[in-house]
Design a protein around this motif. Structure first.
Motif, short mmCIF file in Angstrom:
data_model
loop_
_atom_site.label_atom_id
_atom_site.label_comp_id
_atom_site.label_asym_id
_atom_site.label_seq_id
_atom_site.Cartn_x
_atom_site.Cartn_y
_atom_site.Cartn_z
N MET A 1 4.69 13.93 -8.35
CA MET A 1 5.73 13.06 -8.82
C MET A 1 6.31 12.29 -7.63
SD MET A 1 8.50 14.18 -11.56
CE MET A 1 10.14 13.73 -11.18
N VAL A 2 6.58 11.03 -7.81
CA VAL A 2 7.15 10.20 -6.76
C VAL A 2 8.67 10.19 -6.92
CG1 VAL A 2 7.24 7.86 -5.81
CG2 VAL A 2 5.10 8.74 -6.75
N PRO A 3 9.40 10.48 -5.83
CA PRO A 3 10.87 10.41 -5.92
C PRO A 3 11.33 9.02 -6.35
CG PRO A 3 10.20 11.49 -3.89
CD PRO A 3 8.96 10.93 -4.52
N ALA A 4 12.38 8.97 -7.16
CA ALA A 4 12.87 7.71 -7.72
C ALA A 4 13.17 6.66 -6.65
CB ALA A 4 14.11 7.96 -8.57
N THR A 5 13.76 7.09 -5.54
CA THR A 5 14.11 6.14 -4.47
C THR A 5 12.86 5.48 -3.90
OG1 THR A 5 16.04 7.45 -3.91
CG2 THR A 5 15.29 5.89 -2.25
N GLN A 6 11.83 6.28 -3.62
CA GLN A 6 10.58 5.72 -3.08
C GLN A 6 9.90 4.82 -4.10
OE1 GLN A 6 8.29 9.09 -1.82
NE2 GLN A 6 9.25 9.11 0.20
N ASN A 7 9.92 5.21 -5.36
CA ASN A 7 9.31 4.40 -6.40
C ASN A 7 10.01 3.05 -6.50
OD1 ASN A 7 7.41 4.08 -8.53
ND2 ASN A 7 9.08 4.39 -9.99
N SER A 8 11.33 3.06 -6.44
CA SER A 8 12.10 1.82 -6.52
C SER A 8 11.81 0.91 -5.32
CB SER A 8 13.59 2.15 -6.51
OG SER A 8 14.17 1.77 -7.70
N LEU A 9 11.78 1.49 -4.13
CA LEU A 9 11.50 0.70 -2.93
C LEU A 9 10.11 0.08 -2.99
CD1 LEU A 9 13.03 2.86 -0.07
CD2 LEU A 9 13.73 0.58 -0.78
N GLU A 10 9.13 0.85 -3.45
CA GLU A 10 7.77 0.31 -3.54
C GLU A 10 7.74 -0.91 -4.45
OE1 GLU A 10 4.01 -0.66 -5.09
OE2 GLU A 10 5.54 0.27 -6.31
N GLY A 11 8.40 -0.82 -5.58
CA GLY A 11 8.40 -1.94 -6.51
C GLY A 11 9.14 -3.15 -6.00
N SER A 12 10.31 -2.93 -5.41
CA SER A 12 11.13 -4.07 -4.99
C SER A 12 10.70 -4.64 -3.64
CB SER A 12 12.60 -3.67 -4.92
OG SER A 12 12.81 -2.65 -3.96
N ARG A 13 10.24 -3.80 -2.74
CA ARG A 13 9.90 -4.25 -1.39
C ARG A 13 8.47 -4.76 -1.27
NH1 ARG A 13 11.47 -0.21 3.21
NH2 ARG A 13 13.50 -0.76 2.40
N TYR A 14 7.55 -4.16 -2.02
CA TYR A 14 6.14 -4.49 -1.83
C TYR A 14 5.51 -5.17 -3.05
CZ TYR A 14 6.82 -1.36 2.06
OH TYR A 14 7.30 -0.78 3.19
N ARG A 15 5.64 -4.55 -4.21
CA ARG A 15 4.92 -5.08 -5.38
C ARG A 15 5.50 -6.39 -5.89
NH1 ARG A 15 4.61 -1.32 -10.27
NH2 ARG A 15 4.95 0.08 -8.56
N ARG A 16 6.80 -6.46 -6.11
CA ARG A 16 7.39 -7.68 -6.67
C ARG A 16 7.11 -8.91 -5.80
NH1 ARG A 16 13.01 -6.72 -7.39
NH2 ARG A 16 12.43 -5.55 -9.23
N PRO A 17 7.31 -8.85 -4.47
CA PRO A 17 7.00 -10.03 -3.66
C PRO A 17 5.53 -10.45 -3.75
CG PRO A 17 8.35 -8.49 -2.42
CD PRO A 17 7.95 -7.79 -3.68
N TRP A 18 4.62 -9.46 -3.87
CA TRP A 18 3.20 -9.80 -3.99
C TRP A 18 2.94 -10.52 -5.30
CZ3 TRP A 18 -0.77 -8.92 -7.34
CH2 TRP A 18 -2.04 -9.26 -6.87
#
Length: 57
Positions: A1-18
């Motif tokens: 399971m991925v911690p919520a904070t890390q999951n949120s950062l991945e989406g906002s910092r990496y995936r959304r800009p891509w």
């Protein structure tokens, strides 16, 4: 399971800009080209990935 904070950062910092930079919208289909390091063998790939859980399609 991925911690919520890390999951949120991945989406906002990496995936959304891509997605934004590449103009990918909801439900758009796209290809991902995985480039392996030179010299890696099929056996090495199998050894490194066998521990991953495969999700049903």
């Amino acid at each position: 399971m991925v911690p919520a904070t890390q999951n949120s950062l991945e989406g906002s910092r990496y995936r959304r800009p891509w997605y934004t930079a590449n103009r990918v919208l909801d439900k758009d289909k796209f290809w991902v080209n995985v480039v392996l390091p030179a010299g890696i063998t099929d056996q090495e790939i199998a050894e490194k990935t066998q521990a991953f859980v495969k999700c049903p399609a």
